[in-house]
Design a protein around this motif. Structure first.
Motif, PDB file in Angstrom:
ATOM      1  N   GLU A  72      66.754 -24.035-143.174  1.00  0.00           N
ATOM      2  CA  GLU A  72      65.965 -24.395-142.003  1.00  0.00           C
ATOM      3  C   GLU A  72      65.264 -23.176-141.422  1.00  0.00           C
ATOM      4  O   GLU A  72      64.301 -23.283-140.685  1.00  0.00           O
TER       5      GLU A  72
ATOM      6  N   ARG B 207      57.606 -28.319-145.691  1.00  0.00           N
ATOM      7  CA  ARG B 207      58.383 -29.409-145.115  1.00  0.00           C
ATOM      8  C   ARG B 207      57.993 -30.726-145.775  1.00  0.00           C
ATOM      9  O   ARG B 207      56.819 -30.965-146.047  1.00  0.00           O
TER      10      ARG B 207
ATOM     11  N   ARG C 241      63.376 -29.363-145.538  1.00  0.00           N
ATOM     12  CA  ARG C 241      62.688 -28.354-146.318  1.00  0.00           C
ATOM     13  C   ARG C 241      62.454 -28.850-147.743  1.00  0.00           C
ATOM     14  O   ARG C 241      63.228 -29.628-148.283  1.00  0.00           O
TER      15      ARG C 241
END
Length: 249
Positions: A132, A89, A106
């Protein structure tokens, strides 16, 4: 090792295989809003005829899947002595020409050790496809003779990085002198436990050009189209990715 000028380095690792920080503040050229980046914009900010804008960012990458270390293989010599990929992330803030964007999405990161000979490969493909939710993928493949491809990479899901064992692709091109650019990309990427099949539309293409000489000493350009794309998998999931389509011109 970065030169020591009393300035904080633009990127740093918080700990081995841990979070990384990226910071930047300066002028970057405006490459336009079309899919094709204006070639004039890839010059230095003081050399280009394109207008430049103030850009700064402060970002943190946090991996959340196991790091994938490429297998020891002497055939990669000349491109790297070791290589790893990570997905995770990215959070932080980006400011472009006075507009502020909060980032939470991401991302991926790779790292190589050793000397890279840009003249050695005749083409390569570096890919990440991010969602995601998993599975996600990173992959690097290269050809040194124009016929046989060497590859490594992983599909990430359920807290594991599963080595890629199969890859197929079909590329559609759009005209762009002096080298056509990728416009669509269909792919099939498989590991022991996962199979990703999908279609991608190129959203942005920024060419990186490296002057080289071939084995006979002739001048050439290693033309690396760094792209961002939107893809849809066969199961209906929609993701965002990036790929490097590298060729000799």
């Amino acid at each position: 090792r970065l030169p020591q000028f009393g300035v904080k380095p633009p990127f740093r690792a918080h700990e081995p295989f841990g979070n990384w920080s990226w910071e930047f503040a300066g002028q970057l050229n405006d490459g336009g809003s079309a899919v094709d980046c204006d070639l004039e914009a890839i010059k230095g900010a003081t050399e280009s005829e394109r207008p430049s804008v103030a850009v700064d960012y402060d970002l943190v990458f946090a991996s959340d899947q196991p790091v994938y270390m490429y297998a020891e293989n002497p055939e990669w010599d000349g491109l790297f002595d070791g290589h790893l990929d990570e997905v995770g992330r990215v959070t932080g803030t980006v400011r472009v020409d006075g507009e502020t964007y909060e980032i939470d999405g991401r991302g991926s990161k790779d790292h190589s050790w050793g000397v890279r000979d840009w003249a050695r490969p005749k083409g390569w493909r570096w890919i990440d496809i991010l969602f995601e939710e998993g599975p996600e993928v990173t992959l690097w493949r290269a050809t040194f003779d124009g016929a046989r491809w060497l590859q490594d990479g992983a599909i990430y899901a359920d807290g594991a990085s599963d080595p890629v064992i199969s890859f197929e692709e079909a590329i559609g091109y759009a005209p762009r002198p002096p080298a056509d650019r990728p416009a669509t990309w269909d792919f099939s990427i498989g590991s022991e436990h996962h199979d990703l099949r999908g279609h991608a539309e190129i959203l942005r293409c920024v060419p990186l050009r490296f002057p080289i000489r071939d084995a006979e000493g002739n001048r050439a350009i290693m033309w690396n189209d760094r792209t961002n794309f939107r893809c849809e998998l066969a199961d209906g999931r929609v993701g965002i990715g990036s790929a490097e389509f590298q060729i000799r011109v």
